[in-house]
Design a protein around this motif. Sequence first.
Motif, PDB file in Angstrom:
ATOM      1  N   ILE A 111     -12.792  -0.582  -0.097  1.00 59.02           N
ATOM      2  CA  ILE A 111     -13.143  -0.390   1.314  1.00 59.02           C
ATOM      3  C   ILE A 111     -12.992   1.085   1.710  1.00 59.02           C
ATOM      4  CG2 ILE A 111     -12.519  -0.992   3.708  1.00 59.02           C
ATOM      5  CD1 ILE A 111     -11.647  -3.766   2.610  1.00 59.02           C
ATOM      6  N   ASP A 112     -11.942   1.741   1.229  1.00 60.30           N
ATOM      7  CA  ASP A 112     -11.802   3.179   1.498  1.00 60.30           C
ATOM      8  C   ASP A 112     -13.042   3.943   1.029  1.00 60.30           C
ATOM      9  OD1 ASP A 112      -9.376   3.268   2.794  1.00 60.30           O
ATOM     10  OD2 ASP A 112      -8.302   4.313   1.203  1.00 60.30           O
TER      11      ASP A 112
ATOM     12  N   ALA B  58      -5.306  -7.856  -6.106  1.00 63.40           N
ATOM     13  CA  ALA B  58      -6.674  -7.783  -5.603  1.00 63.40           C
ATOM     14  C   ALA B  58      -6.713  -7.157  -4.207  1.00 63.40           C
ATOM     15  CB  ALA B  58      -7.296  -9.176  -5.568  1.00 63.40           C
ATOM     16  N   SER B  59      -5.710  -7.460  -3.393  1.00 63.56           N
ATOM     17  CA  SER B  59      -5.638  -6.862  -2.057  1.00 63.56           C
ATOM     18  C   SER B  59      -5.702  -5.338  -2.140  1.00 63.56           C
ATOM     19  CB  SER B  59      -4.330  -7.322  -1.378  1.00 63.56           C
ATOM     20  OG  SER B  59      -4.089  -6.608  -0.186  1.00 63.56           O
TER      21      SER B  59
ATOM     22  N   PRO C   1       0.825  -1.223   0.000  1.00 64.40           N
ATOM     23  CA  PRO C   1       0.000   0.000   0.000  1.00 64.40           C
ATOM     24  C   PRO C   1       0.856   1.268   0.000  1.00 64.40           C
ATOM     25  CG  PRO C   1      -0.038  -1.034   2.173  1.00 64.40           C
ATOM     26  CD  PRO C   1       0.802  -1.927   1.300  1.00 64.40           C
TER      27      PRO C   1
ATOM     28  N   VAL D 262      -9.204  -4.092  -3.558  1.00 64.27           N
ATOM     29  CA  VAL D 262     -10.272  -4.167  -2.561  1.00 64.27           C
ATOM     30  C   VAL D 262     -10.037  -3.143  -1.437  1.00 64.27           C
ATOM     31  CG1 VAL D 262     -11.427  -5.679  -0.899  1.00 64.27           C
ATOM     32  CG2 VAL D 262     -10.842  -6.547  -3.176  1.00 64.27           C
ATOM     33  N   ALA D 263      -8.775  -2.843  -1.120  1.00 65.16           N
ATOM     34  CA  ALA D 263      -8.509  -1.782  -0.136  1.00 65.16           C
ATOM     35  C   ALA D 263      -9.095  -0.455  -0.613  1.00 65.16           C
ATOM     36  CB  ALA D 263      -7.002  -1.647   0.106  1.00 65.16           C
TER      37      ALA D 263
END
Lengths: 426, 426
Positions: B313-314, B305-306, B135, B309-310
């Motif tokens: 979610i944000d 994908a992590s 990230p 999807v983060a």
Amino acid sequence: MKPVKVGICGLGTVGGGTFNVLTENNHDIARRAGREIIIEQVGTRRPNPACDTSNTQVTDDIFAVAENPEIDILVELIGGYDVARELVLKAIENGKHVVTANKALIAVHGAEIFAAAKKAGVTVGYEAGVAGGIPVIKAIREGLAANHIERVAGIINGTGNFILTEMRDKGRDFDDVLQEAQALGYAEADPTFDVEGIDAAHKLTILSSIAYGIPLQFENCFTEGISKITRDDVQYAEELGYRIKHLGISARTSTGIDLRVHPTLVPLDNMIAKVDGVMNAVAVKGNAVNDTLFCGPGAGAGPTASAVVADIIDIAREISIEPLAFNSLEDVRVLPIEEVETGYYLRMQALDKAGVMARVASILSNNGINIEAIIQKEPAEGEILVPIIMLTHKVQEKVMNQAIAEIEDYGDINGSVTKIRVEHLN
Amino acid sequence: MKPVKVGICGLGTVGGGTFNVLTENNHDIARRAGREIIIEQVGTRRPNPACDTSNTQVTDDIFAVAENPEIDILVELIGGYDVARELVLKAIENGKHVVTANKALIAVHGAEIFAAAKKAGVTVGYEAGVAGGIPVIKAIREGLAANHIERVAGIINGTGNFILTEMRDKGRDFDDVLQEAQALGYAEADPTFDVEGIDAAHKLTILSSIAYGIPLQFENCFTEGISKITRDDVQYAEELGYRIKHLGISARTSTGIDLRVHPTLVPLDNMIAKVDGVMNAVAVKGNAVNDTLFCGPGAGAGPTASAVVADIIDIAREISIEPLAFNSLEDVRVLPIEEVETGYYLRMQALDKAGVMARVASILSNNGINIEAIIQKEPAEGEILVPIIMLTHKVQEKVMNQAIAEIEDYGDINGSVTKIRVEHLN
């Protein structure tokens, strides 16, 4: 947008750093936050010669900052438990957001503080409390939010890592390096919090809560320090292809949450084994991302201020999420250390005679423990004792403790067996 | 809160990974986001056998997803420039947030897309576009927001790092390892984007924009690939105490922004030198935090994908900040490569006779270039040419180019001089 007004309580190393970062970087900060961030007031008993507070309101009453109606965000940088708790709760009660670098406060009183903040509709930022300048709270809470987190393992105390690095690089003894660390200002006069793992346990408690969505529970974190590690252990570990690091480790297992701080043998080729000196590093394993590692300075004025001010900017940007990342916590059981499974490094002093090694091996074997590697040294000149070093495969700690008791009872083994846990982190 | 409804366009490796992460981790994700995240529709021409879409609406018309009034967030995972741009702009026009893993799209069309998003009041997330699962966009944009960023240096192409790691570990040639990388699926059939640095330049363009608050300007990024690196270069670098990494480097200097992708000699003890294989790593230096390093997998279904999807979610958490981190961009000049200052590794073939080395050294010296180290090898059996390897101190590239032209003109030097840039990153 109207400016955000900050009150800083405590103008020591971190407070002074925060003051200076907000002042010196104010152009970039305002461009990022989309509004000015102004230091409205500073609460401190002592001036900090590194800070020019001539244009700032200064009070020696930190509670006056919590009462100041002009202030939007109170920044708690006084440290400790009781007064800090009282100050933070007062600020929250008065509708102020709070930013703190105080891991002890969050690990021990976090639940109460977050509940008060929720009630008051304010945010509590504590990024600076864990791993200094590394934005690892944000990484786990937001950057890796898609993942079912499986493990967090970190070098989260720079003092301990500095000591272990020096012991390895220069073949020095623990006490000798600790004294140097104290002289350099890396370690406190009373080094207990650092070298006995309490500071790391505070931080691991926080990381685990946001990783797994479990309540903060410092009291359930198993904690063992590095003060008994000898330079021989450090050297033997290297011979076996491992490095000793003081790790905070937490993992989700089928029987509960593993939560522990202790010296750990890590394979030399693991990235975390390569993090030296006062640097911190946190390895996070998620089921989607797999292994990630976040490294950087874990302490100091600038790095800690970097994290404090990042929290202030988040608040100015109106980013507000659950302080522990999850909107509901699950009270998963924490494993007692006896139930934890790891590999072990064992070191013992044996009489230099035939059959001793075989006897020790058979005690381990009878307890169902597999040996991965053995080093047997020649006795030193004039010595009748030889060191035996063994690495075992993974086994439950209570099984290992039973085997060690049997080994210590065996007459040809002198004194107690040194036991250090091994983690492959794969 | 009401659920967030997602439409995924493209169900290849990353699209399939995103579908599965949202499905498998939906319990943790809902607890973090504070609301359900539902896959409302998938737009794809081909099913993905790794995904069970039996309970999901599937269309072969991706634009139908952009038009679907139920959908809150369109996830663009089709790749490429033109159709992706059209799709994203259409979704934004229809008031949808967008999440993409498409670095080429953002690096080239980002300004247009972000302007459209601002007008429509929607968010565009692109964390997955840079360094896969790490990230690092969030780290720079938020976690290090307090800092005046001074430098970003990254291994941001896993294929290139895999090739260089194999060349070093096994003494293999570039072409040989490239073929293996293609067989393993690490490199495309046409490997140009990876090995010539274009992919890394896309990512560096994005990182630089959010680090310094400058416009996206892929066209100004200097780009040099690794296809000319020989295993001899890799070996000589190690002998000199350096490792060759394909780095994206950008820095703020007093005369402009340094923005470049090229093979680089990095000291062996720098953490980034220790990042091997397909792993990515980004080192960020800020004036408060000093040096931080973020490591992890840079590609693959799960890691990418992590990050996708983060971002989702944000958006579900209603976290929305300027896509390029700053509310106003500054059009700072980017330095042409001739004005950039670095150290240099030079390798040349010289006639094996007295005085050649002295002559080369004097050409460098006459151009004001200081030599830091020299390796002169014995000629191979039956060879009349010997390799000369030199490391220089920092000098402007145009000065080095002039000196190299003079060396190449010198009769006792055969062929051209290999030049690789050196960065100490301290």
